[in-house]
Design a protein around this motif. Structure first.
Motif, short mmCIF file in Angstrom:
data_model
loop_
_atom_site.label_atom_id
_atom_site.label_comp_id
_atom_site.label_asym_id
_atom_site.label_seq_id
_atom_site.Cartn_x
_atom_site.Cartn_y
_atom_site.Cartn_z
N ARG A 107 86.05 43.29 21.46
CA ARG A 107 85.50 43.64 22.77
C ARG A 107 85.91 45.07 23.06
O ARG A 107 87.07 45.44 22.95
CB ARG A 107 86.03 42.71 23.85
N TRP A 108 84.95 45.90 23.44
CA TRP A 108 85.19 47.29 23.80
C TRP A 108 84.35 47.64 25.01
O TRP A 108 83.14 47.47 24.99
CB TRP A 108 84.85 48.21 22.62
N GLU A 109 85.02 48.10 26.05
CA GLU A 109 84.35 48.49 27.29
C GLU A 109 83.41 47.39 27.80
O GLU A 109 82.27 47.63 28.19
CB GLU A 109 83.63 49.81 27.13
N GLY A 110 83.91 46.14 27.76
CA GLY A 110 83.17 45.01 28.29
C GLY A 110 82.10 44.43 27.38
O GLY A 110 81.46 43.45 27.74
N GLU A 111 81.88 45.01 26.23
CA GLU A 111 80.84 44.56 25.30
C GLU A 111 81.48 44.08 23.99
O GLU A 111 82.46 44.67 23.52
CB GLU A 111 79.88 45.71 24.96
N VAL A 112 80.91 43.04 23.39
CA VAL A 112 81.35 42.59 22.08
C VAL A 112 80.68 43.47 21.03
O VAL A 112 79.45 43.66 21.05
CB VAL A 112 81.02 41.10 21.85
N GLN A 113 81.49 44.03 20.15
CA GLN A 113 81.02 44.95 19.11
C GLN A 113 81.24 44.35 17.73
O GLN A 113 82.15 43.54 17.54
CB GLN A 113 81.80 46.28 19.19
N GLU A 114 80.44 44.77 16.77
CA GLU A 114 80.63 44.44 15.35
C GLU A 114 80.57 45.73 14.57
O GLU A 114 79.61 46.49 14.69
CB GLU A 114 79.54 43.50 14.83
N VAL A 115 81.61 45.99 13.76
CA VAL A 115 81.69 47.23 13.00
C VAL A 115 82.22 46.91 11.59
O VAL A 115 83.18 46.16 11.44
CB VAL A 115 82.64 48.24 13.68
N LEU A 116 81.60 47.50 10.57
CA LEU A 116 82.13 47.41 9.21
C LEU A 116 83.26 48.41 9.06
O LEU A 116 83.11 49.58 9.42
CB LEU A 116 81.04 47.68 8.18
N GLU A 117 84.38 47.95 8.54
CA GLU A 117 85.55 48.79 8.32
C GLU A 117 86.11 48.54 6.94
O GLU A 117 85.82 47.53 6.30
CB GLU A 117 86.63 48.49 9.36
N GLN A 118 86.95 49.47 6.51
CA GLN A 118 87.71 49.31 5.27
C GLN A 118 89.08 48.78 5.67
O GLN A 118 89.73 49.34 6.55
CB GLN A 118 87.88 50.66 4.56
N VAL A 119 89.52 47.71 5.06
CA VAL A 119 90.83 47.13 5.35
C VAL A 119 91.82 47.67 4.33
O VAL A 119 91.55 47.66 3.12
CB VAL A 119 90.79 45.59 5.30
N LEU A 120 92.96 48.17 4.81
CA LEU A 120 94.01 48.65 3.92
C LEU A 120 95.19 47.70 3.96
O LEU A 120 95.67 47.35 5.05
CB LEU A 120 94.51 50.03 4.34
N LEU A 121 95.63 47.25 2.80
CA LEU A 121 96.88 46.51 2.66
C LEU A 121 97.88 47.50 2.12
O LEU A 121 97.72 48.02 1.00
CB LEU A 121 96.71 45.33 1.70
N ILE A 122 98.91 47.78 2.89
CA ILE A 122 99.87 48.83 2.56
C ILE A 122 101.22 48.18 2.28
O ILE A 122 101.80 47.52 3.15
CB ILE A 122 100.00 49.83 3.72
N LYS A 123 101.70 48.34 1.05
CA LYS A 123 102.97 47.74 0.65
C LYS A 123 104.07 48.77 0.81
O LYS A 123 104.01 49.85 0.22
CB LYS A 123 102.87 47.23 -0.78
N THR A 124 105.08 48.43 1.60
CA THR A 124 106.17 49.35 1.91
C THR A 124 107.44 48.54 2.12
O THR A 124 107.53 47.40 1.67
CB THR A 124 105.80 50.22 3.14
N THR A 125 108.41 49.12 2.80
CA THR A 125 109.64 48.41 3.15
C THR A 125 109.85 48.49 4.66
O THR A 125 109.34 49.39 5.32
CB THR A 125 110.87 49.00 2.44
N VAL A 126 110.62 47.55 5.18
CA VAL A 126 110.90 47.53 6.61
C VAL A 126 111.57 48.84 7.04
O VAL A 126 111.25 49.40 8.09
CB VAL A 126 111.79 46.31 6.98
N SER A 127 112.47 49.37 6.22
CA SER A 127 113.18 50.59 6.59
C SER A 127 112.27 51.81 6.62
O SER A 127 112.53 52.76 7.36
CB SER A 127 114.36 50.83 5.64
N VAL A 128 111.19 51.80 5.85
CA VAL A 128 110.25 52.93 5.81
C VAL A 128 109.16 52.78 6.88
O VAL A 128 108.53 53.76 7.27
CB VAL A 128 109.63 53.05 4.40
N PHE A 129 108.96 51.58 7.39
CA PHE A 129 107.86 51.32 8.31
C PHE A 129 107.76 52.29 9.48
O PHE A 129 106.67 52.76 9.79
CB PHE A 129 107.87 49.88 8.82
#
Length: 84
Positions: A53-75
């Motif tokens: 929901r954005w500005e009162g309207e339901v939106q659909e958008v294609l996006e690229q999903v990133l899975l980022i592998k790191t450590t808690v201390s670097v987050f």
């Protein structure tokens, strides 16, 4: 590497999920995070459909999903870099 780099891999693994609006943006972000040693690896999953929901309207958008592998201390540094 400083103390906030991935020097202590495996001690506190963390998986971060983020999105990008294009393949190019996702690739640039992933490469930057790995080159700056803020991520051990980034996986780009194309074609994620986000429904929100954005500005009162339901939106659909294609996006690229990133899975980022790191450590808690670097987050914290990784989060700051993504927001920059």
């Amino acid at each position: 590497m400083d103390e906030k780099s991935l020097d202590n891999r495996g001690l506190d693994p963390c998986l971060v999920v983020s999105t990008a609006s294009s393949r190019e943006e996702a690739s640039l972000l992933a490469r930057t995070l790995v080159e700056e040693e803020l991520a051990a690896c980034c996986t780009i999953i194309p074609g994620g459909l986000s429904i929100f929901r954005w500005e009162g309207e339901v939106q659909e958008v294609l996006e690229q999903v990133l899975l980022i592998k790191t450590t808690v201390s670097v987050f914290p540094a990784l989060e700051q870099r993504i927001r920059a």
